[in-house]
Write an enzyme that holds these catalytic residues in place. Structure first.
Site, short mmCIF file in Angstrom:
data_model
loop_
_atom_site.label_atom_id
_atom_site.label_comp_id
_atom_site.label_asym_id
_atom_site.label_seq_id
_atom_site.Cartn_x
_atom_site.Cartn_y
_atom_site.Cartn_z
N HIS A 113 0.81 -1.23 0.00
CA HIS A 113 0.00 0.00 0.00
C HIS A 113 0.84 1.28 0.00
O HIS A 113 0.31 2.36 -0.27
CB HIS A 113 -0.95 0.03 1.21
N ASP A 149 -2.72 -10.78 -2.63
CA ASP A 149 -3.27 -10.24 -1.38
C ASP A 149 -4.69 -9.75 -1.70
O ASP A 149 -4.95 -9.24 -2.79
CB ASP A 149 -2.40 -9.08 -0.89
N HIS A 151 -6.28 -7.26 -0.72
CA HIS A 151 -6.40 -5.81 -0.89
C HIS A 151 -5.65 -5.38 -2.16
O HIS A 151 -4.62 -5.97 -2.48
CB HIS A 151 -5.81 -5.07 0.32
N ASP A 228 -4.84 -12.94 3.15
CA ASP A 228 -6.06 -12.40 3.74
C ASP A 228 -7.30 -12.59 2.86
O ASP A 228 -8.38 -12.13 3.21
CB ASP A 228 -5.87 -10.92 4.14
ZN LIG Z 1 -4.11 -7.38 2.48
#
Ligand SMILES: [Zn+2]
Length: 285
Positions: A113, A149, A151, A228
């Site tokens: 991120h 991932d 996200h 995740d």
């Molecule tokens: Zn994540």
């Protein structure tokens, strides 16, 4: 398999924060017990000049200022050096992969991120983007960053989007944090999936994204390995089962591309088993 790990990375925590030291502590213990043939290496600190492949000087300065970056991303004492060890581990995995030894970075904080000049979403330095640009600097012609991932790797996309020799491919929950990755553009291929997507559909989409990895014919594959998307993850709403991570590992094993993977997210207490399944697939094919 070579595992890059530095004990520094468990030396920070915030009460109640899901990105906690036990994630890697328990995983390290699990891997030592179940994969005794793995070789463990200690990463070096990434040099400031290498960080600047992806980050501004201003961002690097900011990491030294004792003030939270956002509600999810506290300032910790020494976080700059700890994050630099995680970047160093990512660089180590690249060197290993290019020398013919698949490698994994078992480090925190995660990185995907972090943008050129913003720490966010538990991330301070974007290890995988730095690693991709570092590989290019070393003369690697084509690099893919495959981000499974759950996200969207918004920071990786922001940093790599001007680099056509690098392909960024991500499958992620949308709507969900950070709310980006809705469209594909240029060298960035995004596969958003709604929360609760049925696992068969989720795996099919991952497979389509994997076909894109192969289609690009990379000389180096870098994997933002987040766990995740697991159905038991406490902060997301997705559906992967433990055995699905073995399947992802099998795809990598079958591709015969130099590969380095870097731990991103994964907040369930089952994380050691999920990573173990990923390795089962990856080393046994
Ligand atoms: Zn994540």
């Amino acid at each position: 398999m070579i595992i890059f790990y530095h004990p520094d990375c468990v030396e920070y925590k915030a009460v109640g924060h899901p990105e906690r030291p036990e994630r890697v502590l328990h995983t390290a213990a699990y891997l030592e017990e179940n994969f005794p043939s793995f070789e463990w290496k200690r990463p070096k600190l990434a040099k400031e000049n290498t960080l600047k492949l992806a980050h501004t000087q201003k961002h690097i300065q900011r990491l030294l200022e004792p003030e939270a970056f956002d509600g999810d991303t506290p300032y910790y004492e020494s976080i700059y050096d700890i994050a630099r060890h995680a970047t160093g581990a990512a660089l180590g995995t690249v060197e290993s992969a290019l020398a013919g030894h698949p490698a994994f970075s078992l480090m925190r904080p995660p990185g995907h991120h972090a943008t050129q000049e913003q720490a966010m979403g538990f991330c301070y330095l974007n290890h995988i983007a730095i690693a991709a640009l570092y590989a290019r600097q070393q003369g690697v012609e084509k690099v893919v960053v495959w981000d499974f991932d759950v996200h969207h790797g918004n920071g990786t996309e922001a940093i790599l989007k001007e680099h056509p020799a690098i392909q960024f491919i991500s499958v992620h929950q949308y709507p969900g944090y950070p709310g980006t990755g809705v469209q594909s553009e240029g060298n960035c291929r995004n596969y958003p999936l709604p929360p609760g997507t049925e696992v068969g559909q989720y795996m099919e989409t991952l497979e389509v994204s994997w076909e894109e990895v192969l289609h690009f014919e990379p000389d180096l594959l870098l994997v933002s390995a987040g766990f995740d998307g697991y159905r038991g993850d406490p902060i997301t709403q997705m559906t992967l089962r433990q055995e699905d991570f073995a399947t992802l590992g099998q795809w990598i094993a079958s591709a015969d591309i130099p590969t380095a993977a870097i731990l991103e997210g994964g907040y369930s207490s089952d994380l050691p088993n999920l990573i173990g399944s990923f390795f089962e697939g990856w080393i046994h094919g």
